[in-house]
Design an enzyme around this catalytic site. Sequence first.
Site, PDB file in Angstrom:
ATOM      1  N   GLU A   1      14.377 -14.663  -0.012  1.00 25.04           N
ATOM      2  CA  GLU A   1      15.607 -16.460   0.800  1.00 25.04           C
ATOM      3  C   GLU A   1      14.342 -17.259   0.700  1.00 25.04           C
ATOM      4  OE1 GLU A   1      15.793 -15.321   5.116  1.00 25.04           O
ATOM      5  OE2 GLU A   1      17.096 -12.736   3.889  1.00 25.04           O
TER       6      GLU A   1
ATOM      7  N   ASP B   1       0.629  -1.150   0.451  1.00 24.82           N
ATOM      8  CA  ASP B   1      -0.258   0.151   0.247  1.00 24.82           C
ATOM      9  C   ASP B   1       0.592   1.574   0.082  1.00 24.82           C
ATOM     10  OD1 ASP B   1      -3.107   0.504   0.593  1.00 24.82           O
ATOM     11  OD2 ASP B   1      -2.162   1.883   2.256  1.00 24.82           O
TER      12      ASP B   1
HETATM   13  C1  NOJ Z   1      -4.210   3.171  -0.655  1.00 27.29           C
HETATM   14  C2  NOJ Z   1      -5.565   1.605  -0.679  1.00 27.29           C
HETATM   15  O1  NOJ Z   1      -5.980   0.843  -1.722  1.00 27.29           O
HETATM   16  C3  NOJ Z   1      -7.147   2.546  -0.060  1.00 27.29           C
HETATM   17  O2  NOJ Z   1      -7.617   1.439  -0.112  1.00 27.29           O
HETATM   18  C4  NOJ Z   1      -6.290   3.506   1.310  1.00 27.29           C
HETATM   19  O3  NOJ Z   1      -7.184   3.773   2.041  1.00 27.29           O
HETATM   20  C5  NOJ Z   1      -4.918   4.164   0.901  1.00 27.29           C
HETATM   21  N1  NOJ Z   1      -4.051   3.408   0.116  1.00 27.29           N
HETATM   22  C6  NOJ Z   1      -4.971   4.663   2.207  1.00 27.29           C
HETATM   23  O4  NOJ Z   1      -4.732   3.609   2.963  1.00 27.29           O
END
Ligand code: NOJ
Length: 581
Positions: A294, A231
């Site tokens: 690894e 993310d």
């Molecule tokens: C991207 C994620 O896909 C989204 O749903 C989220 O709100 C933001 N990152 C923050 O983590």
Amino acid sequence: MTVELTDTSGAPESDAQSRLIAIGTGSEWWRSAVIYQIYPRSFADSDGDGIGDLPGITSRLDSLSTLGVDAIWLSPFFTSPQHDAGYDVANYVDVDPLFGTLADFDTMLARAHELGLKVIVDLVPNHTSWDHEWFKAALAAPEGSPERDRYMFRDGLGENGEIAPNNWQSVFGGPMWERTTNPDGTPGQWYLHIFDVSQPDLNWQNPWVREQMIAVLRFWLDRGVDGFRVDVAHGLIKETGLPDYTPPADAGSMGGGATPLEPGIDSDDPPTPPYWAQDGVHEIYRSWHEVLDEYEGDRVLCAEAWVEPLTKLARWVRPDEMQQAFNFTYLEAAWSAPQLRKVIDTSIYAFGTVGAPSTWVLSNHDVVRHASRLALGADNLQGDGIGPKTPGLPDTALGLRRARAATAVMLALPGSSYIYQGEELGLPEAIHLPDDARQDPTWFRTKGERYGRDGCRVPIPWEAGKPSYGFGPTASSWLPQPSDWDAYSRDRQAATPGSTLELYKLALSLRAQHELGMGTIEWLPGYDDDVIAFSNGAVTVISNIGSVAVELPAAAGDVLLASEAIVEGVLAVDTTVWLAS
Ligand code: NOJ
Ligand code: MG
């Protein structure tokens, strides 16, 4: 890696029609995999509380294996107060009771592997929840303490520190800073949160944070996951000094500043916001790459990085960094043949320069579903949340028709494709959600100015005529399901000729049979500018994105797949066909 281009000095020309472009080579599964995104809270609910869960996923995995995907990616199911649907993690190494237990996870993983499906989990390293023990300890600790240094705490400006440390604005709206209150009740320092106030950013300059996250990687790798979707992989490092920054007016919400000059086409040099795409992120991914190395079995890291141009995004997938990065330039491309040709060319070229496969994606849990988005006006291409008051709402039939045609192009491309749960049913965005049902923090932080992402997150329909369309055993559903979704239900579409589900199944089986994911595309000359035409090995793909019907060549081979019926050799508008070459 094979990249044959007439000119390798930069991004390829958009009008080149007959160059051979091959994808980076290698035998790893992820180079050509079709990866199905499960949004756990909306996939399948086993206990009737209206929220999808891990046992629900396990019970429905067979249908994904029947669909023909290679892997699943699960959005977060970790311990979380759910202020951002689980992207606010309070414990990276446990399952939230809403979704089940670690034992339920193990069962799900074992069943997926039994079915031959790889499993990717979501890692959210940029920020934690404010409920995380680390953040609670940071708030309780004095300024300048090691606990505070794990996050981005700063003194405020102004006489009494009452002004936020800089002018940055949160992706979800409002300031990117929140002032804390000291244990004695006096106003304290401020902390940075790129997203919701409940999602404090970690300080990735701190080696302790790096060590902790590597332990998290190992925890899930040891359990047997095949990889991680990472993310906000462009956000971990912030520019030294945290300088003020005002994004351009047309900046997309998730990217927050790096939007293309022309939608779907790489801009030359968009400004780099001080909180995105800083060079310092790369050493972090190199260290993760070593950890994954690894483990046996070609584990994968996939970057969620809203970075443009694609030649810059390619840095995330250099041979010693991540394996994949979502291609949001492709997702954001308009429904236009010249734009699609250019973005396809540029993608294969840009990723190819570092030996990585391109990826392709049309929908996910952050954008308007492509069955609605592709019939929206040109001013909302990314689909920044639509609702009842959005001007120019999409025509459902047109959107679905374009979505089917678009998917049939995507699944014929070499590289790896991502499918978002429900798109195989042709689901549109749920536009008419009542205001009081909405849950996306974007909706609240912008006081209803932006609808946010709830419309693409509604629990999906499995069985027509059942309460919650068979999503769970009760009528309960955390977001209300539209009343006309019987027709989209999986059971109605299964074995129904012409259904969207059958179109996806056929495309996936032909894709596997002809190894299109590892193939090479060649643009075919002789078609109008509004028509996409390419071959990928034994398959010829023609997509009519223009405004008049097109006659297929007399010598065209047998129709393998068509997104709409082909009548008397005519390819109607908004239709894609696969022919035997
Ligand atoms: C991207 C994620 O896909 C989204 O749903 C989220 O709100 C933001 N990152 C923050 O983590
Ligand atoms: Mg449940």
